[in-house]
Enzyme design. Structure first.
Site, PDB file in Angstrom:
ATOM      1  N   PRO A  92       0.718   5.985   1.920  1.00  0.00           N
ATOM      2  CA  PRO A  92      -0.551   5.257   2.007  1.00  0.00           C
ATOM      3  C   PRO A  92      -1.632   5.892   1.133  1.00  0.00           C
ATOM      4  CG  PRO A  92       0.358   5.664   4.185  1.00  0.00           C
ATOM      5  CD  PRO A  92       1.177   6.461   3.225  1.00  0.00           C
ATOM      6  N   GLU A  93      -2.473   5.055   0.547  1.00  0.00           N
ATOM      7  CA  GLU A  93      -3.595   5.568  -0.228  1.00  0.00           C
ATOM      8  C   GLU A  93      -4.760   5.850   0.729  1.00  0.00           C
ATOM      9  OE1 GLU A  93      -4.242   4.383  -4.103  1.00  0.00           O
ATOM     10  OE2 GLU A  93      -2.204   3.671  -4.437  1.00  0.00           O
ATOM     11  N   LYS A 100      -5.860  11.858   1.990  1.00  0.00           N
ATOM     12  CA  LYS A 100      -4.728  11.313   2.737  1.00  0.00           C
ATOM     13  C   LYS A 100      -4.435  12.087   4.010  1.00  0.00           C
ATOM     14  CE  LYS A 100      -2.777   9.516  -1.539  1.00  0.00           C
ATOM     15  NZ  LYS A 100      -1.608   9.408  -2.434  1.00  0.00           N
ATOM     16  N   ARG A 135       6.104   9.576 -11.035  1.00  0.00           N
ATOM     17  CA  ARG A 135       5.622   8.309 -10.484  1.00  0.00           C
ATOM     18  C   ARG A 135       5.535   7.278 -11.601  1.00  0.00           C
ATOM     19  NH1 ARG A 135       2.927   8.696  -5.643  1.00  0.00           N
ATOM     20  NH2 ARG A 135       3.246   6.447  -5.602  1.00  0.00           N
TER      21      ARG A 135
END
Length: 275
Positions: free
Chosen positions: A2-3, A53, A259
Site C-alpha cells: 500500500p502507498e 507506510k 520495480r
C-alpha cells in the site's frame, strides 16, 4: 505494498473506531502477538497515526503498536460484534465502535516511545503530515547522483509515495525518471512536492489514486475509463505500450531498483528541453 495515503486512511479509521477513553478488547487469534495483545486488552487507545507506510496505534502507558503491512498485510473493519475468528488474524481490536482484524503484516510489534522515534528518524518527510519538512528531502535529492525515480521510492528521502505516485508525479511535472537528483532545480523539486501533497491528500479523501487532469479524463477525451485492480485514472502507471494521453507517444516501461518504471519519452525528456 500500500502507498502512504492508504496507511493514513487506516490510521483515521482506527482512530474513529477506537480512540478515546473506553477500553478496547485486544486479541491475537493467530497467537504471534498474543503476549502484547494481553497487555493491551482492556486498555483505551489514545492515538492512531501514520508516518509514510508505517502505522502506529498508541496506548498510554504501554507504548505503540507498530504496524507495517508490507506486501501482504491487510486490515478489515466491521461494525457490531466481531465474528468468530477465521484465518490468520495477527491482531483483533474490538469495542463499541466495531472491530478491526489485521492479517499478514510484515511488522506488528509493541514498542515504546524511543523505538517509535527511531523508526520515524529513519524516514523522510511525509507529504501527508503537517510536520513534514520538504527541505530535508531537497537536501538529499539535490546532492544525489542517482535517478530521481529511485529517490522518490526511497522512504528515507520521502516517506509514503510508492510506485504509482512516483511515476505519475514525474509525468505530471515533465521530468525524465532517469535524471539525477542533483540535476533538478529547486522549482522542479517544489513542483514535485506540491503535486505529492495534493495527489496524496486526494487519495486519502477518495481511497483511490487519480492523477489525470480534468482535460485528460475519459469523458473529456472520449476514451474508455481505465480498468485496473488499483483503480483510478493515471497517465503512465501500468500503461506500457499504450498511447500517452497528452502527446500520443508510446508509454514505456523498464525496471529500476527492482520495480517497474513507467514514463513517456515525449513528455518526459531525460534533460531539460530535450526530446
Amino acid at each position: 505494498m500500500p502507498e502512504g495515503h492508504t496507511v493514513h486512511r487506516l490510521a483515521a479509521e482506527y482512530g474513529r473506531r477506537f480512540r478515546g477513553s473506553r477500553p478496547v478488547h485486544a486479541a491475537s487469534p493467530q497467537g504471534k502477538f498474543a503476549d502484547a495483545a494481553a497487555l493491551l486488552d482492556g486498555q483505551p487507545m489514545t492515538a492512531a497515526e501514520a508516518h509514510g507506510k508505517h502505522l502506529f496505534l498508541g496506548f498510554a502507558g504501554l507504548g505503540w503498536v507498530h504496524i507495517h503491512l508490507g506486501l501482504y498485510g491487510k486490515v478489515a473493519f466491521g461494525d457490531g460484534p466481531a465474528p468468530a475468528p477465521a484465518g490468520q488474524i495477527r491482531l483483533r481490536l474490538a469495542g463499541p465502535g466495531g472491530w478491526a482484524d489485521l492479517r499478514g503484516p510484515n511488522t506488528c510489534t509493541l514498542i515504546g516511545d524511543p523505538e517509535k522515534q527511531a523508526v520515524t528518524d529513519r524516514l523522510g518527510p511525509d507529504p501527508l503530515r503537517p510536520d513534514a519538512d520538504p527541505e530535508r528531502a531537497w537536501r538529499r535529492v539535490s546532492a544525489a547522483r542517482s535517478a530521481i525515480a529511485g529517490l522518490l521510492m526511497d522512504q528515507s528521502v520521502v516517506a509514503g509515495p510508492g510506485n504509482i505516485y512516483r511515476a505519475e508525479v514525474l509525468f505530471r511535472r515533465g521530468i525524465g525518471p532517469y535524471r539525477p537528483g542533483r540535476d533538478l532545480d529547486r522549482e522542479e523539486w517544489d513542483g514535485i512536492w506540491a503535486d505529492l501533497v495534493a495527489l496524496m491528500r486526494e487519495g486519502v479523501r477518495t481511497g483511490r489514486i487519480d492523477t489525470v487532469r480534468p482535460e485528460h479524463m475519459p469523458e473529456a477525451m472520449g476514451r474508455p475509463p481505465r480498468r485496473d485492480d488499483h483503480g483510478g485514472e493515471v497517465y503512465v502507471y501500468r500503461r506500457a505500450g499504450a498511447d500517452c494521453h497528452v502527446c500520443g507517444g508510446e508509454v514505456r516501461s523498464a525496471e529500476l531498483a527492482a520495480r517497474n518504471l513507467f514514463w513517456c519519452q515525449g513528455c518526459q525528456p531525460h534533460l531539460p528541453g530535450a526530446r
